[in-house]
Design a protein around this motif. Structure first.
Motif, PDB file in Angstrom:
ATOM      1  N   SER A 232      33.743  38.873  47.637  1.00  0.00           N
ATOM      2  CA  SER A 232      34.194  39.585  48.833  1.00  0.00           C
ATOM      3  C   SER A 232      33.236  40.720  49.158  1.00  0.00           C
TER       4      SER A 232
ATOM      5  N   TYR B 125      36.239  38.474  39.881  1.00  0.00           N
ATOM      6  CA  TYR B 125      36.310  38.938  41.271  1.00  0.00           C
ATOM      7  C   TYR B 125      35.142  39.862  41.565  1.00  0.00           C
ATOM      8  N   VAL B 126      34.430  39.558  42.646  1.00  0.00           N
ATOM      9  CA  VAL B 126      33.270  40.352  43.045  1.00  0.00           C
ATOM     10  C   VAL B 126      33.609  41.127  44.308  1.00  0.00           C
ATOM     11  N   GLN B 127      33.257  42.405  44.321  1.00  0.00           N
ATOM     12  CA  GLN B 127      33.425  43.212  45.528  1.00  0.00           C
ATOM     13  C   GLN B 127      32.070  43.846  45.826  1.00  0.00           C
TER      14      GLN B 127
ATOM     15  N   GLU C 250      41.805  47.012  53.241  1.00  0.00           N
ATOM     16  CA  GLU C 250      41.780  45.764  52.485  1.00  0.00           C
ATOM     17  C   GLU C 250      42.128  46.041  51.035  1.00  0.00           C
TER      18      GLU C 250
ATOM     19  N   SER D 255      41.598  45.041  47.600  1.00  0.00           N
ATOM     20  CA  SER D 255      40.619  44.220  46.905  1.00  0.00           C
ATOM     21  C   SER D 255      41.268  43.459  45.758  1.00  0.00           C
ATOM     22  N   SER D 256      40.731  42.263  45.497  1.00  0.00           N
ATOM     23  CA  SER D 256      41.217  41.494  44.353  1.00  0.00           C
ATOM     24  C   SER D 256      40.925  42.228  43.053  1.00  0.00           C
ATOM     25  N   LEU D 257      40.010  43.178  43.102  1.00  0.00           N
ATOM     26  CA  LEU D 257      39.712  43.963  41.906  1.00  0.00           C
ATOM     27  C   LEU D 257      40.984  44.652  41.406  1.00  0.00           C
TER      28      LEU D 257
ATOM     29  N   LEU E 227      39.165  50.488  51.153  1.00  0.00           N
ATOM     30  CA  LEU E 227      39.248  49.442  50.145  1.00  0.00           C
ATOM     31  C   LEU E 227      40.169  49.946  49.031  1.00  0.00           C
TER      32      LEU E 227
ATOM     33  N   VAL F 224      44.298  38.003  45.595  1.00  0.00           N
ATOM     34  CA  VAL F 224      43.282  36.956  45.788  1.00  0.00           C
ATOM     35  C   VAL F 224      43.601  36.140  47.041  1.00  0.00           C
TER      36      VAL F 224
ATOM     37  N   VAL G 235      32.505  44.334  39.782  1.00  0.00           N
ATOM     38  CA  VAL G 235      33.090  43.058  39.385  1.00  0.00           C
ATOM     39  C   VAL G 235      34.229  43.306  38.404  1.00  0.00           C
TER      40      VAL G 235
END
Lengths: 262, 287, 294
Positions: free
Chosen positions: A90, A137-139, C81, C83-85, C138, C91, A64
């Motif tokens: 996600s 944001y969660v992955q 992908e 990631s939004s991380l 990712l 996002v 996260v």
């Protein structure tokens, strides 16, 4: 090597003779019904985010990131008296045991993100950060059941890591029902689509409920209260682990930087 | 056989050392703070009511600090919170209507008014319509500016000023962002390090390293450029190791990297940063 | 966002052969690599470059029908992908374009004849059954040289991928052959060493000057960039170019030569690093990966 999750697939999942609770009262992975899976976690796993956490509960693993408080992305989302909290949930393409390319905009992910947003909006002191935005944001990297629970717990850790002021520490736990028994923290094997599952998020110190989701109805004769009791006891177990981790991490930082008044 | 131009290592294993300083109580959001007087409290605390009792709780993970009767909790990591008088480095994000907005690594962008900037032609001349049209000539989007926090407005917005000759647009160097809690509040924020490199250590964690102070001229030599790079890598090593960043710790890492014969490109290797930061780590204030 | 002054500093540095972090023009940032992080995947790897670019790759295998145009080859599908991380910019659908571009790069990298033997090794019953490797990447952090990091992570993951042994059971008629998957015995991919790496060289500053493994700041200054796939045999497997500036022919030739050389260095150093991991796998020794703990 891939683990032996083939049993359920070959027998069609449960009804066809799979025994969830042995005669000794042990679950398939050897746990007692009230036992939570092993938790390992680490704060500050990602250096770019303002706060982050890596979290494992059994074989479920999530990352996260928290960005914020920061200048809002769009003028439309600005609230003059508080921070706006936004969540995204996600799941990685390699996360599920059966290969599945999911999209973070799908119904389940959006629903999970909404649950989290509501839970954390209630505990973050948003009035301390007017006109700003806080993003969570969660992955999900690996999903063996309880991904939302893991996400909520990891998010609490990430928010602490980011220094976001909160009124309390949110902890989540889920409860399933197999072989006429409530089981705390069900794995994916123990969670089937038609079985009841309760996901509870509580404020650890005040014991108030931040969020409560019940999928599928509880069997007759069993009370909602009993399920809540199991979930709360699970959450308390988890809180002890997380509190210890926060203290250990903080002491390490303190040791590094020293007690310099900044 | 040409030598490899890069190194590849395994990630360092997490340290198994037991928690140091375990006698210091660390709060967690929601944990109770023992205190006599509930009325005198500050940052990091919250007054809450459970049943009929009023209790002071922490809102962040940090160390309880008591100054006179004031109780507060300082978070160990948090977003930069501007205070009047802070020296910061900001990056211009946009400009309109007689003001620029700058990213200063805080919850919100800061404002720099046209009237708060030193303009050519004298310190106190009136701002003209020409000045307004020429705002981009002073600072444009993307520019790095050193400034001081002038005041905080009611809505929480922060105003900066560059009304001293030492502040203004930054050039001739490189920008290095670090965690703000590592930059000590000090009397000086503009430093000329022993190696000759100029460093501006912004309270907001934004740092600028240059070959020379702003006003000098002349071309940069490769040797100077390498020194700036070594300082940059030293700063990043301190950031990774979460050690306070100041001219003393920077030079400690700088010198250690030379003594250990560490190549510039290897200074940020995870197995090397801990080694070159050992000296800096022991400089921290004892618990 | 970069100021004009920072761009000038980067370009002037490149002209002198010294970059902001002290590297020479073709020097690469330190790389951290770890394999077999995801126990439920057939193979996995995580690559971090300079602590600012971070890629996690998971490979999952399935038995499917081969493509009509290549009945004696297995399949590889690539999906990246962001990631939004890595950034709030990713996002929602913010990363969609970049995802498509990066997925396309990997697809092209593995589509040439240079990887035909690798794909042949995935065939089971020609025309009827083959393995498909779902290679999913990712992006956890984006600090420059995404192509390089992605290709390296994919290569490392493929080098440690193991698939269950498949036995062909001959049927009565020609079309009746069936396969039996033996979940107890696992084998590494044949010809995984053919997996290429991508090397990006960016033209920065003056004429004839280019750099390898650029940071995001350097990428913002680059006028043009060439990305080339390079394999152990020193062959080019696909090339991509981008940017609005032009590169003159002499510089381009020089860039292609250097890309092959740098790619060769990367492959050699990575493979000798992976010897340990591969040896451990083959001896069945289990090592707890560090993963995301610090």
């Amino acid at each position: 090597m891939p683990p032996a999750t083939k049993r359920s697939r070959s027998r069609g999942g449960g009804a066809g003779g799979l025994e969830y609770i042995s005669l000794d009262g042990l679950r398939i992975d050897g746990r007692r019904p009230t036992e939570v899976r092993k938790i390992r976690c680490s704060l500050g796993a990602l250096s770019r985010a303002d706060g982050s956490a890596y979290y494992e509960q059994g074989n479920t693993r999530v990352l996260v990131a928290v960005y914020g408080p920061r200048e809002p992305h769009s003028r439309a989302s600005i609230q003059h008296d508080r921070a706006v909290v936004k969540c995204e949930f996600s799941t990685a393409m390699f996360a599920s045991p059966v290969y599945r390319r999911t999209w973070k905009g799908d119904r389940k992910s959006t629903a999970a993100a909404l649950v989290m947003q509501k839970a954390f909006e209630g505990v973050i002191l948003t009035a301390s950060y007017p006109k700003s935005q806080i993003d969570i944001y969660v992955q999900v990297l690996q999903n063996d059941g309880g991904a939302l629970v893991a996400a909520i717990n990891a998010a609490s850790l990430a928010l602490v890591n980011a220094g976001v002021a909160m009124s309390d520490f949110v902890v989540a736990c889920s409860v399933g029902f197999v072989d006429d028994t409530f089981v705390v923290d069900p794995s994916s094997l123990e969670s089937a689509s038609d079985r009841p599952e309760l996901t509870l998020a509580v404020l650890s110190h005040s014991a108030k409920i931040a969020s409560c989701q019940l999928d599928s109805k509880l069997p007759d004769g069993e009370s909602f209260e009993r399920a809540l009791e199991f979930a709360t006891s699970g959450a308390n177990q988890i809180f002890k682990v997380l509190e210890y981790e926060v203290r250990k991490y903080s002491l390490n930082l303190l040791d590094s930087r020293g007690l310099v008044a900044l | 056989m040409s030598t490899p131009t890069f190194s590849i290592v395994r990630p360092p294993p997490p340290s198994t050392a037991s928690a140091p300083l375990s006698h210091i109580p660390i709060t967690i959001p929601g944990s109770t703070i023992p205190t006599e007087d509930l009325s005198v409290r500050a940052r990091g605390t919250l007054l809450s009511t459970t049943g009929s009792t009023r209790v002071l709780t922490a809102t962040v993970a940090g160390v309880i600090t008591r100054v006179n009767k004031l109780v507060m909790v300082r978070p160990l990591r948090a977003k930069y919170i501007p205070e009047t008088g802070d020296v910061v480095i900001g990056r211009v994000t946009d400009l309109a209507g007689r003001r620029w907005r700058l990213d200063v690594n805080a919850a919100r962008h800061a404002i720099l008014l046209l009237s708060a900037v030193n303009l050519p032609g004298g310190i106190q001349r009136r701002r003209t319509y020409q000045d307004e049209l020429n705002m981009r000539a002073f600072f444009t989007e993307g520019d790095l500016v050193s400034a001081e926090v002038q005041e905080q407005w009611d809505d929480g917005c922060v105003a900066l000023h560059t009304r001293s000759l030492r502040y203004g647009k930054l050039s001739g160097g490189t920008f290095v962002p670090v965690q703000p809690e590592l930059v000590k509040r000090a009397k000086k924020h503009f430093h000329r390090l022993d190696c000759g490199v100029h460093a501006i250590l912004g309270n907001n964690g934004y740092i600028f390293l240059a070959e020379r102070a702003e006003k000098e001229g002349g071309a940069t030599t490769p040797e100077m450029r390498k020194m700036v790079a070594r300082v940059r890598n030293a700063v990043l090593a301190l950031d990774t190791e979460f050690i306070a960043i100041g001219p003393d710790t920077i030079m400690s890492v700088y010198d250690a990297s030379i003594e250990e014969g560490v190549e510039l490109r290897d200074m940020t290797r995870p197995d090397i940063t801990a080694k070159i930061c050992e000296g800096a780590r022991s400089m921290r204030a004892a618990a | 966002m970069l100021s004009g002054a920072e761009k000038t500093y980067i370009e002037a540095g490149a002209a002198q052969g010294i970059r902001a972090d002290g590297r020479g023009l073709l020097d690469l940032r330190p790389v951290t690599l770890e394999t077999s992080l995801l126990p439920t995947a057939s193979g996995s790897a995580r690559v971090r470059i300079g602590g600012v670019t971070d890629i996690l790759v998971g490979v999952k295998a399935e038995v499917v029908e081969p493509h009509v145009n290549a009945p004696d080859e297995g399949l590889m599908s690539f999906a990246v992908e962001c990631s939004s991380l890595a950034s709030p910019d990713f996002v929602g659908r913010g990363g969609a374009d970049l995802n498509a571009e990066l997925s396309q790069l990997l697809t092209r990298l593995y589509a040439s004849s240079a990887t035909r033997e690798l794909r042949r090794g995935l065939a089971l019953i020609p025309g009827r059954k083959c393995w498909v490797l779902h290679v999913d990447a990712l992006v956890l952090d984006s600090g420059g040289n995404l192509y390089g990091a992605l290709s390296l992570a994919v290569r490392a993951a493929l080098r440690v991928v193991t698939l269950p042994r498949v036995v062909i059971i001959p049927g009565e008629a020609d079309d009746d052959d069936e396969i039996e998957v033996n979940e107890e015995v696992f084998e590494r991919l044949s010809r995984s060493e053919d997996a290429p790496v991508a090397v990006t060289l960016s033209a920065v500053g003056g004429r004839g000057i280019y750099i390898a493994d650029s940071t995001s700041e350097e990428e913002a200054c680059a006028k043009a960039a060439i990305t080339m796939g390079v394999n152990l045999a020193g062959r080019a497997c696909g090339a991509v170019s981008g940017g609005t500036g032009g590169v003159d022919m002499d510089t381009l030739k020089s860039m292609l030569k250097d890309a092959v050389r740098v790619g060769g260095d990367i492959l050699k150093t990575t493979d000798s690093f992976l010897q340990d991991d591969i040896a451990r796998m083959e001896s069945g020794e289990e090592v707890e990966p560090v993963g995301f703990f610090s």
